[in-house]
Design an enzyme around this catalytic site. Structure first.
Site, PDB file in Angstrom:
ATOM      1  N   GLU A  54       0.564   3.539   6.720  1.00 14.51           N
ATOM      2  CA  GLU A  54       1.017   2.317   6.051  1.00 14.51           C
ATOM      3  C   GLU A  54       2.534   2.161   6.211  1.00 14.51           C
ATOM      4  O   GLU A  54       3.265   3.162   6.320  1.00 14.51           O
ATOM      5  CB  GLU A  54       0.651   2.410   4.561  1.00 14.51           C
ATOM      6  CG  GLU A  54       1.133   1.226   3.737  1.00 14.51           C
ATOM      7  CD  GLU A  54       0.498   1.152   2.351  1.00 14.51           C
ATOM      8  OE1 GLU A  54      -0.236   2.096   1.971  1.00 14.51           O
ATOM      9  OE2 GLU A  54       0.742   0.154   1.650  1.00 14.51           O
ATOM     10  N   ASN A 213      -7.418  -5.321   1.347  1.00 13.93           N
ATOM     11  CA  ASN A 213      -7.343  -3.933   0.871  1.00 13.93           C
ATOM     12  C   ASN A 213      -7.303  -3.955  -0.651  1.00 13.93           C
ATOM     13  O   ASN A 213      -6.543  -4.734  -1.237  1.00 13.93           O
ATOM     14  CB  ASN A 213      -6.066  -3.267   1.406  1.00 13.93           C
ATOM     15  CG  ASN A 213      -5.761  -1.960   0.699  1.00 13.93           C
ATOM     16  OD1 ASN A 213      -6.420  -0.946   0.955  1.00 13.93           O
ATOM     17  ND2 ASN A 213      -4.791  -1.963  -0.207  1.00 13.93           N
ATOM     18  N   GLU A 214      -8.085  -3.109  -1.261  1.00 16.61           N
ATOM     19  CA  GLU A 214      -8.104  -2.999  -2.732  1.00 16.61           C
ATOM     20  C   GLU A 214      -8.015  -4.403  -3.346  1.00 16.61           C
ATOM     21  O   GLU A 214      -7.112  -4.705  -4.135  1.00 16.61           O
ATOM     22  CB  GLU A 214      -6.989  -2.075  -3.229  1.00 16.61           C
ATOM     23  CG  GLU A 214      -7.197  -0.651  -2.751  1.00 16.61           C
ATOM     24  CD  GLU A 214      -6.340   0.406  -3.450  1.00 16.61           C
ATOM     25  OE1 GLU A 214      -5.429   0.051  -4.216  1.00 16.61           O
ATOM     26  OE2 GLU A 214      -6.610   1.608  -3.228  1.00 16.61           O
ATOM     27  N   TYR A 286      -8.512   8.788  -5.065  1.00 19.60           N
ATOM     28  CA  TYR A 286      -7.385   9.723  -5.113  1.00 19.60           C
ATOM     29  C   TYR A 286      -7.632  10.733  -6.222  1.00 19.60           C
ATOM     30  O   TYR A 286      -8.054  10.360  -7.325  1.00 19.60           O
ATOM     31  CB  TYR A 286      -6.071   8.974  -5.375  1.00 19.60           C
ATOM     32  CG  TYR A 286      -5.598   8.192  -4.168  1.00 19.60           C
ATOM     33  CD1 TYR A 286      -4.969   8.845  -3.117  1.00 19.60           C
ATOM     34  CD2 TYR A 286      -5.798   6.822  -4.073  1.00 19.60           C
ATOM     35  CE1 TYR A 286      -4.533   8.146  -1.997  1.00 19.60           C
ATOM     36  CE2 TYR A 286      -5.374   6.116  -2.951  1.00 19.60           C
ATOM     37  CZ  TYR A 286      -4.735   6.790  -1.919  1.00 19.60           C
ATOM     38  OH  TYR A 286      -4.315   6.099  -0.810  1.00 19.60           O
ATOM     39  N   GLU A 349      -9.329   5.735   2.082  1.00 30.18           N
ATOM     40  CA  GLU A 349      -8.160   6.354   1.429  1.00 30.18           C
ATOM     41  C   GLU A 349      -8.677   7.459   0.519  1.00 30.18           C
ATOM     42  O   GLU A 349      -9.492   7.187  -0.374  1.00 30.18           O
ATOM     43  CB  GLU A 349      -7.346   5.335   0.620  1.00 30.18           C
ATOM     44  CG  GLU A 349      -6.648   4.295   1.473  1.00 30.18           C
ATOM     45  CD  GLU A 349      -5.722   3.382   0.666  1.00 30.18           C
ATOM     46  OE1 GLU A 349      -5.196   3.825  -0.377  1.00 30.18           O
ATOM     47  OE2 GLU A 349      -5.532   2.225   1.094  1.00 30.18           O
ATOM     48  N   GLN A 399      -2.010   9.939   3.381  1.00 26.86           N
ATOM     49  CA  GLN A 399      -1.733   9.222   4.594  1.00 26.86           C
ATOM     50  C   GLN A 399      -1.216  10.192   5.650  1.00 26.86           C
ATOM     51  O   GLN A 399      -0.783  11.293   5.315  1.00 26.86           O
ATOM     52  CB  GLN A 399      -0.707   8.137   4.339  1.00 26.86           C
ATOM     53  CG  GLN A 399      -1.163   7.095   3.319  1.00 26.86           C
ATOM     54  CD  GLN A 399      -0.315   5.812   3.379  1.00 26.86           C
ATOM     55  OE1 GLN A 399       0.434   5.588   4.309  1.00 26.86           O
ATOM     56  NE2 GLN A 399      -0.449   4.984   2.358  1.00 26.86           N
TER      57      GLN A 399
HETATM   58  O1  AHR Z   1      -1.828   5.137  -0.247  1.00 24.41           O
HETATM   59  C1  AHR Z   1      -0.995   4.507  -1.176  1.00 24.41           C
HETATM   60  C2  AHR Z   1      -1.641   3.276  -1.815  1.00 24.41           C
HETATM   61  O2  AHR Z   1      -2.745   3.669  -2.567  1.00 24.41           O
HETATM   62  C3  AHR Z   1      -2.219   2.258  -0.857  1.00 24.41           C
HETATM   63  O3  AHR Z   1      -1.253   1.380  -0.393  1.00 24.41           O
HETATM   64  C4  AHR Z   1      -3.208   1.538  -1.716  1.00 24.41           C
HETATM   65  O4  AHR Z   1      -4.271   0.991  -0.983  1.00 24.41           O
HETATM   66  C5  AHR Z   1      -3.650   2.600  -2.705  1.00 24.41           C
HETATM   67  O5  AHR Z   1      -3.619   2.131  -4.006  1.00 24.41           O
END
Ligand code: AHR
Length: 551
Positions: A54, A213-214, A286, A349, A399
């Protein structure tokens, strides 16, 4: 009792059962793995081993892009050491340009002569982590790295491009034009000519496109039914230029099944619309190491990449391990509407996310160090994807470099691989192999969380076969107990074996620019009995790959 049943009941009963099954398993082992060759799961898509880059902090600038005039070894401005390392792990696919950045990005800004491209405020300029920065490309994007540079980076690395389109702030027509710029035949359109002037006469033939995205958050704060309306608009009659386009819809955050149900209902309910190119459903997860002693301060609540105790360690693994129920939950929900499962899961992600403080440079927003703990979290996630090979079509570790859960850290001319890179290198052997059911039985890990007993599984992993080779990857999460394990393969005989082990006495161990080889794997051979029997000791807090030749 059947052999499968025996293993599934777990260790508590298996000790007793072991007596009556001593002809099958040796009593000296405390753990067992059984690989069932006649129970194939599906082909492991190489794309499960994908990456994400990103325009955020040090990912693109200082990470991938060093510039054509740089003294840092580069190919057309792209860091050469990175490209070479990506080729070694057979990087299959790279997602770009975001992330949240994607829904603020106008792709046209990244075309034309580099010194004439516009500067724009980066999406992350207002982030708490950016407050200390006074200027620079992290705040004011100079667009030096655009579509042509990204596709070149992919080609150099041997990876397929996966582009996330802007759905929040650009139109469906802009999306059509981006596809045209990438894929229209040489000389056919004004945008094909622009692509040629930017360096590529031939079309890029980009297949994978994320539609936003999201979209439940930074990508527009949509309601699922409204996002479905946008998805329908964006995916209707997109010119394909002979490319088998594969669209990925912006799916849920972790276990938000409601988003999945409502979106699929809107697409495939009474007013059914199934775009031919609809291929994937994205999910993000995450693992946050929520600090014990909670606070409302989001950033402070996240644990620390380097300062953590045993309980933090197990809790982080717990969070990462939720991936299994997340995959199962969404797959079940999707199947209620898409009964043939034409749409695959795309976990684009994932990884642990800690608070700031361990980044190698202040410009690396969301940058963090990567320890042995993260390698274990990454390995157990990849094992989960392998075990669900028929469901997960693609994944991207978040990432790639200088950010969350990165495989690489770089600053200026310094460049190192992290323990996560070692995991990807070890697990590359699974790519395109046939995933096979494997059962694991081991003593459960017990620990205390806030005075209450807590548990974590004792041994887990995944198995696959490639011709006559069996690849078995295994995580032992226990901080100080090795696992003496008997390994049995049903349906073939093991002839020889080799091991690669990633571990360290200190779970905090990590590589630095000054000490780049603190965490690296060691290779060995595996003793195989005349009858094909194998015992292997998995060290504490380790990731292991065993490769067996079968007959
Ligand atoms: O990876 C960091 C961020 O986490 C990304 O930009 C987003 O898609 C997610 O919330």
């Amino acid at each position: 009792m059947q052999r499968r049943q025996f293993l599934k009941t777990g260790f508590a009963v298996s000790a007793a059962a072991l007596v009556s099954h001593s002809h099958l398993f040796s009593a000296s082992a405390d753990s067992h793995i059984e690989v069932l060759l006649d129970e194939p799961i599906g082909t492991i898509s190489p794309n499960i081993y994908g990456h994400f880059a990103e325009h955020l902090g040090g990912v693109i600038y200082d990470g991938i892009w060093v510039g054509e005039g740089s003294s840092i070894p580069n190919t057309n401005g792209i860091r050469r050491a990175l490209v070479e390392a990506l080729r070694r792990i057979h990087a299959p696919v790279i997602r770009w340009p975001g992330g949240c950045f994607a829904d603020s990005y106008d792709w046209i800004d990244g075309t034309g002569p580099r010194n004439q491209r516009p500067r724009r405020t980066n999406f992350w300029a207002d982030a708490r982590e950016a407050k200390q920065l006074k200027g620079g490309v992290q705040l004011y994007e100079n667009n030096a790295f655009g579509t042509t540079e990204f596709v070149r980076f992919c080609r150099l690395s041997g990876a397929e491009p996966y582009i996330a389109a802007n759905l929040r702030s650009l139109s469906a027509l802009d999306f059509d034009h981006w596809v045209e710029y990438c894929n229209s035949p040489a000389g056919s359109t004004t945008l094909a000519d622009q692509r040629a002037r930017d360096g590529s006469r031939d079309p890029f033939n980009v297949r994978y496109w994320g539609i936003g995205n999201e979209s439940w958050g930074c990508g527009g704060n949509f309601l699922p039914q409204d996002y479905a309306v946008e998805f329908r608009r964006f995916t209707t009659w997109v010119p394909n230029y002979g490319v088998e386009l594969a669209f990925v819809a912006s799916g849920s955050n972790a276990d938000d099944l409601d988003w999945t149900h409502r979106f699929f209902e809107q697409m495939l309910g009474s007013r059914r619309y199934f775009p031919n190119a609809w291929w994937g459903w994205s999910v993000h997860h995450y693992a946050e190491n929520l600090a014990r002693g909670r606070t409302n301060d989001w950033s402070a609540r996240k644990g620390d990449a380097l300062q953590f105790d045993d309980v933090d360690y197990y809790e982080l693994l717990h969070e990462a391990d939720r991936m299994e129920s997340i995959v199962l939950g969404h797959w079940g929900a999707m199947g209620q509407y898409d009964r043939q499962h034409r749409v695959k899961l795309v976990v684009d992600e994932y990884g642990p996310w800690y608070k700031p403080g361990s980044e190698v440079d202040p410009t690396h927003l969301l940058g963090q160090q990567i320890t042995m703990r993260d390698a274990i979290a990454t390995a157990l996630t990849l094992d989960t994807f392998n075990r669900h090979a028929e469901k997960v079509g693609m994944a991207a570790c978040a990432q790639l470099i200088n950010c969350l859960n990165s495989l690489f850290l770089a600053h200026g001319d310094r460049f190192i691989v992290t323990p996560n890179y070692q995991v990807f290198e070890m697990y590359a052997a699974h790519q395109a192999a046939q995933a096979i059911r494997a059962e694991f039985a081991a003593p459960t890990v017990s620990y205390e969380r806030d005075g209450k007993p807590a548990q974590f599984w004792g041994l887990k992993g995944s198995a696959s076969v490639h011709g006559k080779d069996l690849i078995l990857t295994v995580v032992n999460p226990h901080l100080n107990a090795a696992r003496e394990t008997e390994i049995a393969v049903r349906g073939a005989t093991i002839r020889s074996g080799a091991s690669t082990v990633l571990g360290s006495k200190d779970i905090h161990a990590h590589n630095t620019f000054d000490q780049p080889d603190v965490v690296k794997p060691t290779n060995g051979s595996v003793a195989v009995g005349q009858d094909g029997s194998v015992h292997f000791t998995f060290p504490p807090a380790s990731v292991t790959r065993l490769t067996f030749a079968l007959s």
